[in-house]
Every structure is written in structure tokens, then in C-alpha cells.
Write a protein that holds these residues in place. Structure first.
Motif, PDB file in Angstrom:
ATOM      1  N   PHE A 106      41.988  50.355  43.202  1.00 41.58           N
ATOM      2  CA  PHE A 106      42.662  49.601  42.157  1.00 41.58           C
ATOM      3  C   PHE A 106      43.808  50.379  41.516  1.00 41.58           C
ATOM      4  CE2 PHE A 106      38.899  46.763  41.982  1.00 41.58           C
ATOM      5  CZ  PHE A 106      39.580  45.559  41.962  1.00 41.58           C
ATOM      6  N   GLY A 107      43.640  51.676  41.380  1.00 44.21           N
ATOM      7  CA  GLY A 107      44.668  52.464  40.707  1.00 44.21           C
ATOM      8  C   GLY A 107      45.799  52.923  41.596  1.00 44.21           C
ATOM      9  N   SER A 108      45.690  52.702  42.901  1.00 42.19           N
ATOM     10  CA  SER A 108      46.673  53.275  43.824  1.00 42.19           C
ATOM     11  C   SER A 108      47.331  52.284  44.763  1.00 42.19           C
ATOM     12  CB  SER A 108      45.996  54.370  44.674  1.00 42.19           C
ATOM     13  OG  SER A 108      45.378  55.336  43.862  1.00 42.19           O
ATOM     14  N   PHE A 109      46.749  51.100  44.925  1.00 51.84           N
ATOM     15  CA  PHE A 109      47.262  50.152  45.908  1.00 51.84           C
ATOM     16  C   PHE A 109      47.402  48.763  45.301  1.00 51.84           C
ATOM     17  CE2 PHE A 109      45.014  53.473  48.174  1.00 51.84           C
ATOM     18  CZ  PHE A 109      45.889  53.806  49.200  1.00 51.84           C
ATOM     19  N   LEU A 110      48.395  48.037  45.788  1.00 48.65           N
ATOM     20  CA  LEU A 110      48.518  46.627  45.430  1.00 48.65           C
ATOM     21  C   LEU A 110      47.574  45.838  46.309  1.00 48.65           C
ATOM     22  CD1 LEU A 110      52.401  46.284  45.137  1.00 48.65           C
ATOM     23  CD2 LEU A 110      50.748  46.228  43.258  1.00 48.65           C
ATOM     24  N   MET A 111      46.708  45.068  45.682  1.00 53.17           N
ATOM     25  CA  MET A 111      45.718  44.324  46.446  1.00 53.17           C
ATOM     26  C   MET A 111      45.804  42.841  46.116  1.00 53.17           C
ATOM     27  SD  MET A 111      42.433  46.861  46.392  1.00 53.17           S
ATOM     28  CE  MET A 111      42.536  47.084  44.615  1.00 53.17           C
ATOM     29  N   PHE A 112      46.083  42.061  47.128  1.00 51.49           N
ATOM     30  CA  PHE A 112      46.196  40.625  46.953  1.00 51.49           C
ATOM     31  C   PHE A 112      45.895  39.959  48.291  1.00 51.49           C
ATOM     32  CE2 PHE A 112      50.252  42.457  48.054  1.00 51.49           C
ATOM     33  CZ  PHE A 112      50.671  41.685  49.124  1.00 51.49           C
ATOM     34  N   GLY A 113      45.589  38.696  48.246  1.00 49.31           N
ATOM     35  CA  GLY A 113      45.302  37.960  49.467  1.00 49.31           C
ATOM     36  C   GLY A 113      44.586  36.672  49.123  1.00 49.31           C
ATOM     37  N   PRO A 114      44.361  35.825  50.106  1.00 49.64           N
ATOM     38  CA  PRO A 114      43.748  34.515  49.855  1.00 49.64           C
ATOM     39  C   PRO A 114      42.363  34.605  49.225  1.00 49.64           C
ATOM     40  CG  PRO A 114      44.724  34.588  52.048  1.00 49.64           C
ATOM     41  CD  PRO A 114      44.771  35.988  51.511  1.00 49.64           C
ATOM     42  N   ALA A 115      41.533  35.543  49.667  1.00 51.46           N
ATOM     43  CA  ALA A 115      40.165  35.614  49.142  1.00 51.46           C
ATOM     44  C   ALA A 115      40.161  36.043  47.681  1.00 51.46           C
ATOM     45  CB  ALA A 115      39.326  36.573  49.980  1.00 51.46           C
ATOM     46  N   LYS A 116      41.003  36.999  47.331  1.00 58.01           N
ATOM     47  CA  LYS A 116      41.072  37.404  45.921  1.00 58.01           C
ATOM     48  C   LYS A 116      41.652  36.286  45.073  1.00 58.01           C
ATOM     49  CE  LYS A 116      42.487  41.011  42.726  1.00 58.01           C
ATOM     50  NZ  LYS A 116      42.910  40.080  41.671  1.00 58.01           N
ATOM     51  N   ALA A 117      42.667  35.596  45.586  1.00 59.02           N
ATOM     52  CA  ALA A 117      43.247  34.473  44.844  1.00 59.02           C
ATOM     53  C   ALA A 117      42.209  33.376  44.641  1.00 59.02           C
ATOM     54  CB  ALA A 117      44.462  33.930  45.590  1.00 59.02           C
ATOM     55  N   ARG A 118      41.383  33.135  45.672  1.00 58.25           N
ATOM     56  CA  ARG A 118      40.309  32.143  45.565  1.00 58.25           C
ATOM     57  C   ARG A 118      39.338  32.539  44.465  1.00 58.25           C
ATOM     58  NH1 ARG A 118      35.574  33.146  48.184  1.00 58.25           N
ATOM     59  NH2 ARG A 118      34.034  31.466  48.375  1.00 58.25           N
ATOM     60  N   TYR A 119      38.972  33.817  44.417  1.00 53.96           N
ATOM     61  CA  TYR A 119      38.057  34.306  43.380  1.00 53.96           C
ATOM     62  C   TYR A 119      38.685  34.159  41.992  1.00 53.96           C
ATOM     63  CZ  TYR A 119      35.374  37.479  40.465  1.00 53.96           C
ATOM     64  OH  TYR A 119      34.627  38.014  39.428  1.00 53.96           O
ATOM     65  N   ASP A 120      39.943  34.582  41.846  1.00 56.60           N
ATOM     66  CA  ASP A 120      40.618  34.507  40.550  1.00 56.60           C
ATOM     67  C   ASP A 120      40.731  33.069  40.063  1.00 56.60           C
ATOM     68  OD1 ASP A 120      40.924  37.248  40.568  1.00 56.60           O
ATOM     69  OD2 ASP A 120      42.988  37.195  41.311  1.00 56.60           O
ATOM     70  N   ASP A 121      41.074  32.156  40.980  1.00 53.61           N
ATOM     71  CA  ASP A 121      41.219  30.754  40.610  1.00 53.61           C
ATOM     72  C   ASP A 121      39.884  30.169  40.159  1.00 53.61           C
ATOM     73  OD1 ASP A 121      43.100  28.253  40.837  1.00 53.61           O
ATOM     74  OD2 ASP A 121      41.230  27.649  41.812  1.00 53.61           O
TER      75      ASP A 121
END
Length: 237
Positions: A106-121
Motif C-alpha cells: 500500500f505504501g509503495s505501489f499504485l494498486m487498482f483493478g476491476p476486483a478492487k473497484a468492485r469491492y470499493d463500489d
């Protein structure tokens, strides 16, 4: 299970590479992930991995998104918001505990993608179902997320420290010596000393069920905030 046999570039798939990366990250942490080690795990050359994945950063983002996909999201039409919020938070905590490298990332990399977006939504939908709107739903979701992340830091740090000490040949003895020194320092302070004198005490460890208690208290607070808002907007007031 590591992939066996050498895989030519054209037989590798991105899915195989990402799965192998998750397994390597679980075993060795962020510091153990490199294309050569991953190629060896896949039985392929590092150049073949690069053919499918642009960079190490991109690979970590893909591996992280696969981890996010493991979280089961409750059906809001079949359960109340508090049950859904607790299930979602517990699912996130369990996932971060299975993949402690993700906490480090979390502190070193940009993390994004469909599964994370699904969780956030879905998380926003949970707090909107509770009655939070707009920025308040964002704040509620972020508050619970940071609580879960904070509770996952301990296991992630322990896993990283264990790997670091294992390279010194006598990890168990080094850990015992370090903890003994930490207890000696803690014993100089009255409240810490009293706790260390109890039969089941462990310095720098939280009591059992601490996460469950904290999550319940946090959801109680959000519930109370909702009740206060409803009272302040009740007809005739």
C-alpha cells in the motif's frame, strides 16, 4: 504448487503468471519477487514473463487485484447493512492476513483493478443502504477500511520480520532474545509490567477478539451517528 517444466513464451498465460506471482509473494514477500525468481517458479525464462507483464509494478497490481477478488461480497437485498458491513470488513481482514505482502504494498505501489473497484463500489453501497449519503458514505467506508488495514499491520510486520530473521541462521533464538529484551524494557512501566505478569500475556500482542470488539464499537458509532441524524431531521423538530 509451483509450475513444473519449462514453459515457452507462447504457452504462458497472464493468469498463470499472476497466480505464480501471488504464490511467490505469499512465500517470500515483496522483497522476494523478481522476474528471475518468478520465471524459475514457472519453469520459464524471465524474458517470457516480461512478454506478458510490462513491469514488476504492473505485476504487483495484477496480483493485488487477484487477491481483492477473493473477498465475498454479501447480498444487500438479503441482509441488513450492519451484517453486510461486518462481513465485508471481516473478509478484507482475512484476505490481508492471507496475503500480508499486500499491506506492505500500500505504501509503495499504485494498486487498482476491476476486483478492487468492485469491492470499493460494494462497500459504498453498504453504507448508502445504512443511510449515509454522498461524502458521508465515503467517510464511513474509509473509516472502516483504515481500521481493518491497521489491524492487518501486525501480522504483515511479523511475517516480514520472520523472513528477515530466517536469513540469519537462528531465527527462533534471535526472536526469543529480542522479545526478552523488549519485556525487560516494558517491565519498567507499571501498567505494562502488570500485564506481563498475567499467565497468558504477550508483549506487543493484542488480546484475543480485539479486532471483533473494535469493529463492533466502530459500527456502533456509525449506527449512533445515523440515529442522531434521523432525530435531528424528524418531522416537527
Amino acid at each position: 504448487m509451483p509450475y513444473r517444466g519449462r514453459m515457452p513464451r507462447h504457452t504462458l498465460t497472464r493468469e498463470q503468471i499472476v497466480q505464480a506471482a501471488v504464490e511467490l509473494l505469499d512465500a517470500e514477500g515483496l522483497e522476494g519477487l523478481n522476474m528471475r525468481a518468478l520465471g524459475k517458479r514457472l519453469g520459464s525464462a524471465a524474458t517470457a514473463v516480461y512478454w506478458h507483464v510490462d513491469s514488476k509494478d504492473n505485476l504487483i497490481a495484477l496480483a493485488a487485484d487477484q487477491a481483492w477478488s477473493e473477498i465475498a461480497l454479501p447480498d444487500l437485498t438479503a441482509t441488513g447493512w450492519r451484517t453486510a458491513a461486518a462481513a465485508t470488513a471481516n473478509g478484507l481482514h482475512a484476505m490481508l492476513t492471507r496475503h500480508p505482502w499486500l499491506v506492505q504494498a500500500f505504501g509503495s505501489f499504485l494498486m487498482f483493478g476491476p476486483a478492487k473497484a468492485r469491492y470499493d463500489d460494494h462497500t459504498l453501497a453498504v453504507y448508502e443502504a445504512a443511510g449515509f449519503t454522498g461524502a458521508l458514505a465515503d467517510q464511513a467506508a474509509a473509516t472502516v477500511f483504515t481500521f481493518v488495514l491497521g489491524n492487518a499491520l501486525g501480522p504483515a510486520a511479523a511475517a516480514s520480520l520472520s523472513r528477515k530473521l530466517s536469513g540469519d541462521g537462528n531465527a527462533e533464538q534471535l526472536m526469543r532474545d529480542s522479545m526478552a529484551e523488549a519485556r525487560e524494557i516494558a517491565a519498567q512501566f507499571p501498567r505494562l509490567r502488570a500485564r506481563l505478569e498475567t499467565p497468558t500475556a504477550g508483549y506487543a500482542t493484542a488480546p484475543d477478539d480485539t479486532f471483533a470488539l473494535g469493529l463492533q464499537a466502530l459500527l456502533d458509532g456509525l449506527d449512533a451517528r445515523l440515529a442522531g441524524r434521523r432525530a435531528s431531521t424528524a418531522p416537527g423538530e
